[in-house]
Scaffold this motif. Sequence first.
Motif, PDB file in Angstrom:
ATOM      1  N   VAL A   1      29.422  40.883  41.102  1.00  0.00           N
ATOM      2  CA  VAL A   1      30.654  40.376  41.733  1.00  0.00           C
ATOM      3  C   VAL A   1      30.542  40.507  43.251  1.00  0.00           C
TER       4      VAL A   1
ATOM      5  N   VAL B   1      39.434  38.836  41.229  1.00  0.00           N
ATOM      6  CA  VAL B   1      38.515  39.079  40.122  1.00  0.00           C
ATOM      7  C   VAL B   1      38.984  40.370  39.480  1.00  0.00           C
TER       8      VAL B   1
ATOM      9  N   VAL C   1      37.211  46.198  46.701  1.00  0.00           N
ATOM     10  CA  VAL C   1      37.253  46.806  45.361  1.00  0.00           C
ATOM     11  C   VAL C   1      38.436  47.765  45.283  1.00  0.00           C
TER      12      VAL C   1
ATOM     13  N   TYR D   1      38.703  42.534  44.234  1.00  0.00           N
ATOM     14  CA  TYR D   1      38.135  42.906  42.938  1.00  0.00           C
ATOM     15  C   TYR D   1      38.918  44.093  42.397  1.00  0.00           C
TER      16      TYR D   1
END
Length: 109
Positions: free
Chosen positions: A29, A11, A64, A39
């Motif tokens: 998300v 993503v 992330v 991410y």
Amino acid sequence: MNTPEQPLVSVVTPVYNGGDFLAACIESVLGQTYKNFEYIIVNNCSTDRSLEVALAYAKKDSRVHVHNNKKFVGVIENHNIAFSLISPGAKYCKVVSGDDLFFPIALRK
């Protein structure tokens, strides 16, 4: 671990001055029912709190990853930078704008 049933999804969120909405975007998300994703947030020299918000989430969740551009680039180049950071093992990619929200089942679908 990637399995045929749960392939890795990348993503990506290229962002510029999206600090007012970015936390809600990131939360949506991270709230996915499908968990095998990375991410990538690409900050395009924002002058607001975008980078600070993104880094705070990166500290809390190892999925992330934050990239901070050294110089401001155009929208297309910022997207291309984000795409270049995708893991080679990812089977799918989803772009989420910094002011978008995801339904919890979006990646699963």
